[in-house]
Design an enzyme around this catalytic site. Structure first.
Site, PDB file in Angstrom:
ATOM      1  N   ASP A  14      -5.127  -6.920   5.920  1.00  0.00           N
ATOM      2  CA  ASP A  14      -6.367  -6.230   5.575  1.00  0.00           C
ATOM      3  C   ASP A  14      -7.466  -7.268   5.313  1.00  0.00           C
ATOM      4  O   ASP A  14      -8.587  -7.190   5.841  1.00  0.00           O
ATOM      5  CB  ASP A  14      -6.088  -5.389   4.311  1.00  0.00           C
ATOM      6  N   ASP A  19     -10.498  -8.841   8.145  1.00  0.00           N
ATOM      7  CA  ASP A  19     -11.927  -8.719   7.817  1.00  0.00           C
ATOM      8  C   ASP A  19     -12.600 -10.087   7.846  1.00  0.00           C
ATOM      9  O   ASP A  19     -13.719 -10.235   8.342  1.00  0.00           O
ATOM     10  CB  ASP A  19     -12.111  -8.101   6.423  1.00  0.00           C
ATOM     11  N   LYS A  48       3.522 -15.147   1.844  1.00  0.00           N
ATOM     12  CA  LYS A  48       3.554 -16.037   0.677  1.00  0.00           C
ATOM     13  C   LYS A  48       5.025 -16.255   0.316  1.00  0.00           C
ATOM     14  O   LYS A  48       5.498 -15.842  -0.749  1.00  0.00           O
ATOM     15  CB  LYS A  48       2.789 -15.409  -0.487  1.00  0.00           C
ATOM     16  N   ASP A  62      -2.770 -17.717   1.971  1.00  0.00           N
ATOM     17  CA  ASP A  62      -3.974 -18.299   1.356  1.00  0.00           C
ATOM     18  C   ASP A  62      -4.469 -19.487   2.173  1.00  0.00           C
ATOM     19  O   ASP A  62      -5.677 -19.682   2.362  1.00  0.00           O
ATOM     20  CB  ASP A  62      -3.736 -18.676  -0.118  1.00  0.00           C
ATOM     21  N   TYR A 107       0.815  -1.213   0.000  1.00  0.00           N
ATOM     22  CA  TYR A 107       0.000   0.000   0.000  1.00  0.00           C
ATOM     23  C   TYR A 107       0.852   1.268   0.000  1.00  0.00           C
ATOM     24  O   TYR A 107       0.360   2.357  -0.271  1.00  0.00           O
ATOM     25  CB  TYR A 107      -0.936   0.034   1.222  1.00  0.00           C
TER      26      TYR A 107
END
Ligand code: NAD
Length: 369
Positions: free
Chosen positions: A251, A255, A194, A227, A143
């Site tokens: 992020d 959530d 990852k 993942d 970001y």
């Protein structure tokens, strides 16, 4: 002499004001019943600050925040500021506050209250007793990484670029927050990235492994691909205690984890920087313009955020426990705001919910005495 704690209170916009009124009741209760002393500085942020100061976070407000022991925020935003310049929008005030306060670790608990177990979309046996803390790196990664932008390739095609970049110090400092928190909880950290396909992920894994070996070998550390973590959160969420991950994966995973609990009006958060610096505490939800001013807002997410401030910035763990237990007990008693209403429960307005919590806090104190 009684220690005095300085709090900056930023109700913000929309339901932020209603929720913060209920936080003030809890603060007054702590002063009356626990002998604590607070100095409160109230100021504006977001749209309210734009209307008053012409910017969503005034310099003097920021200075007050930095000089406090903790900052308690409501929420920002609303349709009346939709046409304001991007860098003056309510959300820009919040982003600036996080950046200027050096808040690099975002804590999002996903706690399932037994009384609300049916609000989850997962089966009760999967989510019962769930208590996960996600620590998301907040100021680095894709970001913020450079280069970024959209390039015109001149052949009718364009290229969008963002850069995932982490340095060792950024990984170590958020890693320390996660390990320290795990020591006070279930003593287990899952570090998610990852590493199989990203160099920044490989570095993340290596640095976490080294930090663990040198400073936190008493804590259980497991590495997991992000993942897989997304899948495991739905398949077997109770395996997790603390999850630490980067900005982008955090992020998404935070959530996902918070929705295991099923209700936006119940979700608190904290953002922390270096030890000894003030933290920022705010509910996960926004300013809910659709219900603002109607007494329908659930104030518990903001009250639970305040409880996190007691725990993480003021070191008042007993008081944080009392408030969290009080919230559990209100829910068990069947008193509910409309967002968490269920059969055979008593409907409460925002302020009635605050009052119900104070009644239960008083009752619980008598039990202890
Ligand atoms: P929202 O979280 O404000 O509301 C989503 C839905 O949940 C609405 O139906 C709302 O009524 C309900 N809801 C939210 N909190 C509730 C509560 N405490 N009690 C009962 N119901 C509740 O999200 P949105 O509608 O997408 O955004 C509204 C505004 O808030 C926008 O301007 C957005 O930018 C802003 N926002 C701010 C923050 C923040 O301050 N950190 C976070 C998210 C959104």
């Amino acid at each position: 002499m009684t220690q005095n704690y300085t709090l900056t209170i930023l109700p913000g916009d929309g339901i932020g004001h209603e929720a913060m009124t209920e936080v003030r009741k809890v603060i007054a209760w702590l002063e009356d019943s626990r002998g604590l002393s607070f100095t409160l500085h109230e100021d504006d942020i977001g749209g309210a600050a734009y209307d008053k100061y012409g910017q969503p976070l005034a310099d003097e407000t920021l200075e007050k925040c930095k000089a406090s022991d903790a900052v308690i925020m409501g929420s920002v935003g609303g349709p009346q500021w939709d046409d304001v310049d991007y860098n003056l929008r309510p959300e820009a005030g919040l982003l600036r506050l996080r950046k200027e306060m050096g808040l690099y670790a975002n804590l999002r608990p996903a706690l399932v209250f037994d009384a609300l177990i049916d609000a989850s979309t997962l089966k009760p046996e999967i989510v019962r007793g769930l208590d996960i803390l996600i620590v998301r790196e907040l100021t680095g990664g894709v970001y913020f990484g450079e280069p970024r932008g959209i390039e015109d390739l001149g052949n009718g095609q364009r290229r969008g670029i963002n850069t995932q970049v982490y340095e060792t110090y950024e990984i170590e400092r958020v890693g320390r927050v996660a390990f320290e928190l795990a020591r006070k909880r279930g003593n287990k950290v899952h570090s998610c990235e990852k590493a199989n396909v990203m160099e920044a992920g490989k570095l993340w894994r290596e640095d976490m492994t080294a930090l663990h070996a040198s400073e936190y070998s008493d804590v259980q550390l497991e590495h997991m691909y992000a993942d897989n973590c997304a899948m495991q959160l739905l398949r077997n969420p109770s395996q997790f205690d603390v999850i630490v991950t980067d900005n982008l994966f955090g992020d998404i995973l935070s959530d996902e984890a918070s929705m295991l609990t099923g209700s936006l009006g119940m979700l608190p958060s904290a953002s922390l920087g270096d030890k000894g610096k003030p933290g920022l505490y705010e509910p996960v939800h926004g300013s809910a313009p659709d219900i603002a001013g109607q007494g329908k807002a659930n104030p518990l997410a903001t009250i639970l955020s305040f409880a996190m401030a007691l725990r993480y910035s003021l070191n008042l763990n007993d008081e944080a426990d009392l408030i969290e237990q009080g919230v559990q007990d209100v829910l068990v008693s069947g008193q509910r705001t409309p967002d968490i209403m269920a059969d055979n429960c008593t409907p409460l307005s925002t302020s009635q919910m605050g009052d119900a919590l104070i009644t239960i806090l008083n009752h619980n104190m008598k039990k202890v005495a």
